[in-house]
Design a protein around this motif. Sequence first.
Motif, PDB file in Angstrom:
ATOM      1  N   HIS A 108       0.810  -1.212   0.000  1.00  0.00           N
ATOM      2  CA  HIS A 108       0.000   0.000   0.000  1.00  0.00           C
ATOM      3  C   HIS A 108       0.841   1.259   0.000  1.00  0.00           C
ATOM      4  CE1 HIS A 108       0.232  -0.325   4.542  1.00  0.00           C
ATOM      5  NE2 HIS A 108       0.607   0.909   4.331  1.00  0.00           N
ATOM      6  N   MET A 109       0.187   2.380  -0.339  1.00  0.00           N
ATOM      7  CA  MET A 109       0.877   3.670  -0.439  1.00  0.00           C
ATOM      8  C   MET A 109       0.667   4.456   0.843  1.00  0.00           C
ATOM      9  SD  MET A 109      -0.415   4.805  -4.200  1.00  0.00           S
ATOM     10  CE  MET A 109      -2.123   4.323  -3.943  1.00  0.00           C
ATOM     11  N   GLU A 110       1.649   5.259   1.197  1.00  0.00           N
ATOM     12  CA  GLU A 110       1.477   6.225   2.266  1.00  0.00           C
ATOM     13  C   GLU A 110       2.512   7.319   2.102  1.00  0.00           C
ATOM     14  OE1 GLU A 110       1.618   3.410   5.548  1.00  0.00           O
ATOM     15  OE2 GLU A 110       3.721   3.872   5.914  1.00  0.00           O
ATOM     16  N   GLU A 111       2.526   8.258   3.045  1.00  0.00           N
ATOM     17  CA  GLU A 111       3.499   9.357   2.966  1.00  0.00           C
ATOM     18  C   GLU A 111       4.451   9.262   4.143  1.00  0.00           C
ATOM     19  OE1 GLU A 111       1.707  13.185   3.642  1.00  0.00           O
ATOM     20  OE2 GLU A 111       0.156  12.341   4.919  1.00  0.00           O
ATOM     21  N   ASP A 112       5.679   9.716   3.917  1.00  0.00           N
ATOM     22  CA  ASP A 112       6.666   9.692   4.989  1.00  0.00           C
ATOM     23  C   ASP A 112       6.420  10.863   5.944  1.00  0.00           C
ATOM     24  OD1 ASP A 112       8.812   8.723   6.403  1.00  0.00           O
ATOM     25  OD2 ASP A 112      10.196   8.722   4.705  1.00  0.00           O
ATOM     26  N   THR A 113       7.012  10.777   7.120  1.00  0.00           N
ATOM     27  CA  THR A 113       6.940  11.868   8.098  1.00  0.00           C
ATOM     28  C   THR A 113       8.195  12.734   7.966  1.00  0.00           C
ATOM     29  OG1 THR A 113       8.110  10.501   9.692  1.00  0.00           O
ATOM     30  CG2 THR A 113       5.714  10.413   9.735  1.00  0.00           C
ATOM     31  N   GLY A 114       8.250  13.831   8.693  1.00  0.00           N
ATOM     32  CA  GLY A 114       9.465  14.635   8.749  1.00  0.00           C
ATOM     33  C   GLY A 114      10.495  13.955   9.636  1.00  0.00           C
ATOM     34  N   LYS A 115      11.544  14.705   9.976  1.00  0.00           N
ATOM     35  CA  LYS A 115      12.631  14.129  10.770  1.00  0.00           C
ATOM     36  C   LYS A 115      12.936  15.048  11.933  1.00  0.00           C
ATOM     37  CE  LYS A 115      16.168  11.245   8.730  1.00  0.00           C
ATOM     38  NZ  LYS A 115      17.148  11.140   7.664  1.00  0.00           N
ATOM     39  N   SER A 116      12.996  14.473  13.153  1.00  0.00           N
ATOM     40  CA  SER A 116      13.339  15.274  14.325  1.00  0.00           C
ATOM     41  C   SER A 116      14.826  15.145  14.602  1.00  0.00           C
ATOM     42  CB  SER A 116      12.583  14.767  15.558  1.00  0.00           C
ATOM     43  OG  SER A 116      11.214  14.731  15.288  1.00  0.00           O
ATOM     44  N   LEU A 117      15.401  16.244  15.071  1.00  0.00           N
ATOM     45  CA  LEU A 117      16.812  16.238  15.450  1.00  0.00           C
ATOM     46  C   LEU A 117      16.879  16.754  16.880  1.00  0.00           C
ATOM     47  CD1 LEU A 117      19.734  15.892  14.339  1.00  0.00           C
ATOM     48  CD2 LEU A 117      19.688  18.333  13.820  1.00  0.00           C
ATOM     49  N   HIS A 118      17.341  15.910  17.790  1.00  0.00           N
ATOM     50  CA  HIS A 118      17.388  16.296  19.201  1.00  0.00           C
ATOM     51  C   HIS A 118      18.789  16.786  19.525  1.00  0.00           C
ATOM     52  CE1 HIS A 118      13.474  14.549  19.321  1.00  0.00           C
ATOM     53  NE2 HIS A 118      13.949  13.375  18.940  1.00  0.00           N
ATOM     54  N   VAL A 119      18.888  18.047  19.925  1.00  0.00           N
ATOM     55  CA  VAL A 119      20.196  18.695  20.033  1.00  0.00           C
ATOM     56  C   VAL A 119      20.615  18.877  21.491  1.00  0.00           C
ATOM     57  CG1 VAL A 119      21.555  20.709  19.326  1.00  0.00           C
ATOM     58  CG2 VAL A 119      19.608  19.952  17.934  1.00  0.00           C
ATOM     59  N   GLY A 120      21.886  18.645  21.788  1.00  0.00           N
ATOM     60  CA  GLY A 120      22.416  18.997  23.104  1.00  0.00           C
ATOM     61  C   GLY A 120      22.688  17.801  23.999  1.00  0.00           C
TER      62      GLY A 120
END
Length: 509
Positions: free
Chosen positions: A145-157
């Motif tokens: 099946h088709m779907e869309e990807d999510t964004g990407k989180s970057l945890h800093v520090g």
Amino acid sequence: MTEAAAVVPFDEAVASYDPVIGLETHVELGTRTKMFCGCRAEFGGAPNSQVCPVCLGLPGSLPVANRAAIEFTIRIGLALNCTIAGWCRFARKNYFYPDMPKNFQISQYDEPLCTDGWLEVQAEEPQPGGGTAPRRIRVGIERVHMEEDTGKSLHVGGATGRIHGADYSLVDYNRAGIPLVEVVTRPVEGTGALAPAVARAYVTELRDLMRALGVSDVRMEEGSLRCDVNTSLSPRGSGRLGTRTETKNVNSLRSVERAVRSEVSRQAAVLDAGQPVTLETRHFHEDSGITTPGRSKEEAQDYRYFPEPDLVPVAPSREWVEQIRAGLPELPAARRERLKTEWQLSDLEFAAIHNAGAVELVARTVAAGASPADARKWWLGELARRANESGAELTALPIMPADVARVAALTGAGTLTDRLARQVIDGVLAGEGTPDEVVAARGLAVAGEDALSAAVDEAIAADPGAAESVRGGKVAAAGALVGKVMKATGGKADAARARQLILQRLGQG
Ligand code: ADP
Ligand code: MG
Ligand code: ZN
């Protein structure tokens, strides 16, 4: 939660239990634009440079499905022997996560575009008398099946890059809305001790299929193919499926295999202790090769799926589907059959090339002019040994198929002996240039006929005793003279030719 820390050795585990595996694989499609908007879908742009109101989920924006992504999905479905739905819909999967700006993901739920197919894979089964034989396993495909990807989180520090201990987090939405397909297998039963290898072979085959179809570049390191590995055990002969765990986001082929192995050993210990296996997600750790618990599926959230009201149904016409089918390229399994015949190899010989991941390398070496036998010999012999020593994949060795073909040609022409050819390969691997450059720079070419002839004369003059013996019919004594020739030429003589010349000179040729 208490975790049984104990594990049962894999061989013992599979003696008492039947492992069952199931794979859910996400592949990022290589379309030019995103799934529901016109943003570029490339990897690696500056953060948030490839976004628009649709993929940022701004109010009032409306998605439109990407025709190329639907076509790619149908291509995948057909290659996996699936039925292509004449009519299906997208669904909203509702949950909150900062990297998903709409607070829902557009996916497919009970109406996937492709269903009910299969993919054949091959694994090496150990034989009672020693050695292995290739065994084919048909892996059932439940859905694509088709779907869309999510964004990407970057945890800093923080120290770990995880959210815990981080000072702040950044979100990059470039990946949000990139088209994904998810390929879900049916439970694969009856593979016994081969289960880890079958899991790996399946993902490898799926990756090769995606590449052949031209629908994705499938780079596991970049995350364009991600795999969730389900594993369960049922007591041998019980005929029912055990409770599975789902190991998330396994990121390399090797890890797929290790994740199954480690789950089999862990679950066997849990079951041996009389405890139930918990239905949960787990995380695989590359360093230790074990999995640790994630979310329990008992408490799984309800995603409140419902048909996506902002998109029209997907209703590919039969003509379009047939047109796509007619345009499918040669698929990896068919290609392998063809190459096996062309190269005149037995099943076993070809399986060795396939298992070494060397089919493309051998094919390109043959295309560059080598004989199939030579290409196979160098890649599975010397080069496989080098790859093994350095712990690298064969494909990662810094030598091109054309270089290997050239080494084979130089050897075939008598310019190099096998021994010299190995030194040339050393040079190429060390970055000293092409085979011809290495031969020139290291002075590796076999001694020419004149030099050889001179060295033979010198050797005979230097060892009259040996020469006399050969003349008298003791042909074995020529060995000492060949040794002298090899020494005089710095090992660059063709030993067989030197021997021939010696015997001729001494009346034995
Ligand atoms: P979920 O949404 O919980 O991940 P899916 O139905 O999407 O469930 O996928 C489940 C995957 O697990 C499928 O690949 C399926 O074949 C596999 N699976 C189901 N039951 C078992 C089992 N008992 N052992 C191993 N794998 C299983
Ligand atoms: Mg799933
Ligand atoms: Zn967009």
